[in-house]
Design a protein around this motif. Structure first.
Motif, PDB file in Angstrom:
ATOM      1  N   GLU A 199     -81.694   9.687  42.058  1.00  0.00           N
ATOM      2  CA  GLU A 199     -82.178   8.952  40.883  1.00  0.00           C
ATOM      3  C   GLU A 199     -82.585   9.913  39.771  1.00  0.00           C
TER       4      GLU A 199
ATOM      5  N   ILE B 144     -79.721  11.037  37.384  1.00  0.00           N
ATOM      6  CA  ILE B 144     -79.104  10.056  36.483  1.00  0.00           C
ATOM      7  C   ILE B 144     -79.736  10.158  35.098  1.00  0.00           C
TER       8      ILE B 144
ATOM      9  N   SER C 235     -81.147   9.278  31.453  1.00  0.00           N
ATOM     10  CA  SER C 235     -81.754   8.041  30.949  1.00  0.00           C
ATOM     11  C   SER C 235     -80.857   7.324  29.955  1.00  0.00           C
TER      12      SER C 235
ATOM     13  N   LEU D  33     -77.830   6.745  30.020  1.00  0.00           N
ATOM     14  CA  LEU D  33     -76.805   5.909  30.649  1.00  0.00           C
ATOM     15  C   LEU D  33     -77.364   4.583  31.156  1.00  0.00           C
ATOM     16  N   LEU D  34     -78.681   4.427  31.082  1.00  0.00           N
ATOM     17  CA  LEU D  34     -79.329   3.204  31.549  1.00  0.00           C
ATOM     18  C   LEU D  34     -79.645   2.317  30.352  1.00  0.00           C
TER      19      LEU D  34
ATOM     20  N   ARG E 181     -82.045   2.409  37.544  1.00  0.00           N
ATOM     21  CA  ARG E 181     -81.784   3.746  38.077  1.00  0.00           C
ATOM     22  C   ARG E 181     -81.451   3.680  39.573  1.00  0.00           C
TER      23      ARG E 181
ATOM     24  N   ARG F 147     -78.004   2.097  40.078  1.00  0.00           N
ATOM     25  CA  ARG F 147     -76.922   3.048  39.786  1.00  0.00           C
ATOM     26  C   ARG F 147     -76.808   4.095  40.890  1.00  0.00           C
ATOM     27  N   ALA F 148     -77.935   4.513  41.464  1.00  0.00           N
ATOM     28  CA  ALA F 148     -77.904   5.480  42.564  1.00  0.00           C
ATOM     29  C   ALA F 148     -77.156   4.905  43.766  1.00  0.00           C
TER      30      ALA F 148
ATOM     31  N   LEU G 298     -73.468   4.918  43.063  1.00  0.00           N
ATOM     32  CA  LEU G 298     -72.893   6.252  43.178  1.00  0.00           C
ATOM     33  C   LEU G 298     -72.619   6.603  44.639  1.00  0.00           C
TER      34      LEU G 298
ATOM     35  N   ALA H 165     -73.060  11.797  38.436  1.00  0.00           N
ATOM     36  CA  ALA H 165     -74.035  10.836  37.907  1.00  0.00           C
ATOM     37  C   ALA H 165     -74.081  10.839  36.383  1.00  0.00           C
ATOM     38  N   LYS H 166     -73.809  11.977  35.756  1.00  0.00           N
ATOM     39  CA  LYS H 166     -73.882  12.079  34.294  1.00  0.00           C
ATOM     40  C   LYS H 166     -72.517  11.972  33.630  1.00  0.00           C
ATOM     41  N   ASN H 167     -71.479  11.593  34.392  1.00  0.00           N
ATOM     42  CA  ASN H 167     -70.116  11.482  33.863  1.00  0.00           C
ATOM     43  C   ASN H 167     -69.677  12.759  33.139  1.00  0.00           C
TER      44      ASN H 167
END
Length: 331
Positions: free
Chosen positions: A113, A116, A118, A120-121, A132, A135-136, A139, A174-176
């Motif tokens: 978490e 990831i 912020s 992107l949220l 968060r 999304r975790a 992933l 996680a951060k593309n």
């Protein structure tokens, strides 16, 4: 679009015995959506190059280059803070030993978490913790982990190396990122787990257009999942080009030796035939030969090899050898 453009990268280490050149004028480029393999024996400088790209080498290492650009921006001229921001936004790296790269005092869910970003949220501030965690979990599912509940509540020492490696990949994507660097991602893993991880990296490249720099000493695995390949020996770039072209027509004796040492690349290999191997072993950095560093082990070495060969180009095929195999075979 050209993402990474490095020309004549040199990495040196200051020691009491003098300056040691671990990486000697290596050039490397990577385009958007490209998969490139970086292969060579252990000690050839592959991990040093990866760490220089993400800027995690300590101050004892001196990094210089004629050109070191990321998306047209000179990474050697920007401030340390600007470089951290660029790398944190665009580049992710998977290290060799995932269980040692993860925090042993924190649960997997907490670490994932935290990775990831912020931005992107999308949602109100009070929704961020829920988003968060959601999304975790997504992933973990994306990297092939279905039992997310137990994994997120576990500590790294409670998990296998294969699961830890998948968690590291989940944290990396996680951060593309635009570029994913995988440094020996299948070390000490079972063959089935290795195949799963390689297919996973290939899927990210195909579905998301993510560029992948795959670092390994296993030529067979790298050749199967990459479009281009660069071969290193003892800190020197010996050959680079399209993977299929290099496998069919290697110009450098070292590349040829790597190919001949893999049974899968030898269709006419008789049963119980000994595999080909170059004599000797890779020299230590304190005692590297002058000129071409392969010289003492090269079957084609001559007196001209005491001079460092320049990197020559034949279409999109680069090689660094005074007596390339193609020219020798044609004569």
């Amino acid at each position: 679009m050209l993402l990474l453009d490095i020309k004549n990268l040199t990495i040196e280490l200051e020691t009491p015995e003098g300056l040691i050149r671990a990486v000697d004028r290596v050039s490397l480029s990577l385009r958007e959506g490209e998969t490139r393999g970086l292969v060579g024996e252990s000690g050839s400088g592959k991990s040093l190059i990866a760490k220089a790209i993400v800027g995690v080498l300590n101050r004892r290492w001196q990094v210089t280059a004629d050109r070191f650009n990321w998306m047209g921006q000179d990474m050697l001229r920007v401030t340390a803070e600007q470089r951290r921001q660029i790398i944190g936004r665009d580049i992710a790296m998977i290290y060799q030993e995932p269980s040692r790269s993860l925090d042993p005092t924190a649960e997997i869910g907490e670490q994932l978490e935290e990775a990831i970003p912020s931005h992107l949220l999308t949602g109100s501030w009070w929704q961020k913790p829920f988003l968060r965690r959601k999304r975790a979990i997504a992933l973990l599912h994306k990297v092939g982990i279905r039992d997310h509940k137990s994994i997120m509540q576990s500590y790294p020492y409670q998990l296998s190396e294969g699961i830890c490696q998948k968690v590291m990949i989940a944290m990396a994507i996680a951060k593309n990122p635009k570029l994913l660097i995988a440094d020996e991602p299948t070390t000490a893993l079972e063959s089935t787990t290795q195949a799963q991880l390689f297919r996973l990296l290939a899927s990210f490249n195909q579905l998301k257009g993510m560029a992948v720099l795959l670092i390994s000493h296993e030529l067979e695995s790298v050749a199967r999942y990459t479009q281009h390949i660069s071969v290193l020996y003892c800190g020197q770039l010996v050959e680079s080009g399209e993977t299929s072209q290099i496998l069919k027509h290697p110009f450098h004796p070292y590349t040829n030796a790597l190919i001949k040492s893999v049974p899968e690349f030898q269709s006419n290999l008789a049963h119980k035939t000994p595999l080909y191997a170059l004599p000797g072993s890779i020299p230590t950095l304190q005692h590297v030969p002058i000129g071409c560093r392969l010289g003492p082990r090269c079957p084609n070495a001559r007196k001209e090899c005491v001079k460092t060969p320049v990197l020559e180009r034949l279409q999109n095929h680069y090689y660094s050898c005074h007596f390339p195999l193609k020219k020798r075979d044609e004569s």
